[in-house]
Design a protein around this motif. Sequence first.
Motif, PDB file in Angstrom:
ATOM      1  N   ASP A 118     -44.614  62.876 -16.867  1.00 60.39           N
ATOM      2  CA  ASP A 118     -45.619  62.693 -15.817  1.00 60.39           C
ATOM      3  C   ASP A 118     -46.403  61.396 -16.027  1.00 60.39           C
ATOM      4  OD1 ASP A 118     -44.918  65.001 -14.536  1.00 60.39           O
ATOM      5  OD2 ASP A 118     -46.479  66.237 -15.457  1.00 60.39           O
ATOM      6  N   PHE A 119     -46.571  61.005 -17.278  1.00 61.46           N
ATOM      7  CA  PHE A 119     -47.290  59.769 -17.604  1.00 61.46           C
ATOM      8  C   PHE A 119     -46.386  58.538 -17.505  1.00 61.46           C
ATOM      9  CE2 PHE A 119     -48.183  56.772 -21.153  1.00 61.46           C
ATOM     10  CZ  PHE A 119     -49.334  56.184 -20.632  1.00 61.46           C
ATOM     11  N   THR A 120     -45.215  58.594 -18.141  1.00 64.18           N
ATOM     12  CA  THR A 120     -44.342  57.422 -18.194  1.00 64.18           C
ATOM     13  C   THR A 120     -43.739  57.071 -16.840  1.00 64.18           C
ATOM     14  OG1 THR A 120     -42.483  58.836 -18.875  1.00 64.18           O
ATOM     15  CG2 THR A 120     -43.784  57.774 -20.614  1.00 64.18           C
ATOM     16  N   SER A 121     -43.575  58.063 -15.962  1.00 64.36           N
ATOM     17  CA  SER A 121     -42.980  57.796 -14.650  1.00 64.36           C
ATOM     18  C   SER A 121     -43.895  56.956 -13.765  1.00 64.36           C
ATOM     19  CB  SER A 121     -42.653  59.117 -13.938  1.00 64.36           C
ATOM     20  OG  SER A 121     -43.832  59.866 -13.693  1.00 64.36           O
ATOM     21  N   LYS A 122     -45.171  56.849 -14.137  1.00 65.97           N
ATOM     22  CA  LYS A 122     -46.126  56.086 -13.334  1.00 65.97           C
ATOM     23  C   LYS A 122     -46.326  54.659 -13.850  1.00 65.97           C
ATOM     24  CE  LYS A 122     -48.597  60.352 -12.209  1.00 65.97           C
ATOM     25  NZ  LYS A 122     -49.840  61.140 -12.402  1.00 65.97           N
ATOM     26  N   LEU A 123     -45.655  54.303 -14.934  1.00 64.46           N
ATOM     27  CA  LEU A 123     -45.802  52.965 -15.493  1.00 64.46           C
ATOM     28  C   LEU A 123     -45.103  51.936 -14.613  1.00 64.46           C
ATOM     29  CD1 LEU A 123     -45.086  53.674 -19.275  1.00 64.46           C
ATOM     30  CD2 LEU A 123     -47.317  53.273 -18.221  1.00 64.46           C
ATOM     31  N   LYS A 124     -45.772  50.837 -14.332  1.00 64.26           N
ATOM     32  CA  LYS A 124     -45.158  49.728 -13.612  1.00 64.26           C
ATOM     33  C   LYS A 124     -44.328  48.895 -14.599  1.00 64.26           C
ATOM     34  CE  LYS A 124     -46.877  50.658  -9.565  1.00 64.26           C
ATOM     35  NZ  LYS A 124     -45.992  51.076  -8.440  1.00 64.26           N
ATOM     36  N   LEU A 125     -43.203  48.399 -14.127  1.00 62.66           N
ATOM     37  CA  LEU A 125     -42.264  47.737 -15.022  1.00 62.66           C
ATOM     38  C   LEU A 125     -42.144  46.250 -14.729  1.00 62.66           C
ATOM     39  CD1 LEU A 125     -39.395  50.395 -14.900  1.00 62.66           C
ATOM     40  CD2 LEU A 125     -41.354  50.304 -16.450  1.00 62.66           C
ATOM     41  N   GLY A 126     -41.914  45.483 -15.791  1.00 59.98           N
ATOM     42  CA  GLY A 126     -41.603  44.072 -15.666  1.00 59.98           C
ATOM     43  C   GLY A 126     -40.213  43.841 -16.210  1.00 59.98           C
TER      44      GLY A 126
END
Length: 322
Positions: A118-126
Amino acid sequence: MHGQAQFNSKSKNNSNYKNISCPKCSSEKIIKRGLRKTLTRGLIQRYSCKNCGKRFVLYDGFFRMRNSPQKITLCLDLFYKGISTRKIQEHLQAFYPHNSSNVSIYYWVVKYARVISDFTSKLKLGISSEIQLDEIEFHRRKSHKAKKGIEQNWFIDSICPRTKFMVASDYFKVRGQNEIKQIAKAIKNKVENNIFMITTDGLQAYPKVIKSVFGYNKSEKKFNTFHKIVNASKGEGFNHPIERLHNTIRQRTKIFRGFHGKLESANAIMKGFEIYYNFINKHQAINRSPYELATYLELNSNNKWLELIKLSNSNHYLNTTK
């Protein structure tokens, strides 16, 4: 990251704490007020609101758990490194005074895979401008009892070839346009408009999904995101980064007994594998974990499972006394 600040950062006057607000009145005038003694987790810091007097502790994800966070996260790490739940149970019996059943260990795997996801799925990626998208077929028993029959399921996943980061994945009962579209939408949400090429195999559902999710320029008669098709059956080669990932997944999941039962449990286990692959395991090709190249997240602890669980629960409070 702001999640870590909630647990560690102090304000300039050394009496208030950043990113902690009172669960009753939302005031940020918070001070430390003693310790709470627990049987398995030791002493836990208690906070007090200077505005309304409410006392509370931060919820770290282990409330009412009868085992220590170190023991639980040890089991998570051993499980995703290839040890069965029963073998982990034998390990605990040798080193911990209070053993845990293999059923409890399986419960921890499913529970915390969902929490962290639930936390990691919301991380924006570069990440790089290319994403590889593919799927794996699984034959899963409908029950842990072999006589209940076999069900064909699919794990649809995607990877950035440069950072080796699994961008989005999910475990589905069937493989269709709707299921592939869910993954494509998750990719678009995480990387926004930074993807210029999506590489897939020759499955006919992919062009329709990419056109629907990423758009199609009618005047120029081309996809807004370039769709590269590599068809191995026609001798066009392989998408090596994602195929290498699939070999790793196959090697680990072939002994997953927890797959056989509820589809939701199989999904949670695969979410846990995605977390292990992205944040815990060091990839040989890049000599680091993929998250270090693909995100701005900083994990400073050797026990990254524990740190991720705390970050996942950093915005929750547990009320104790008035």
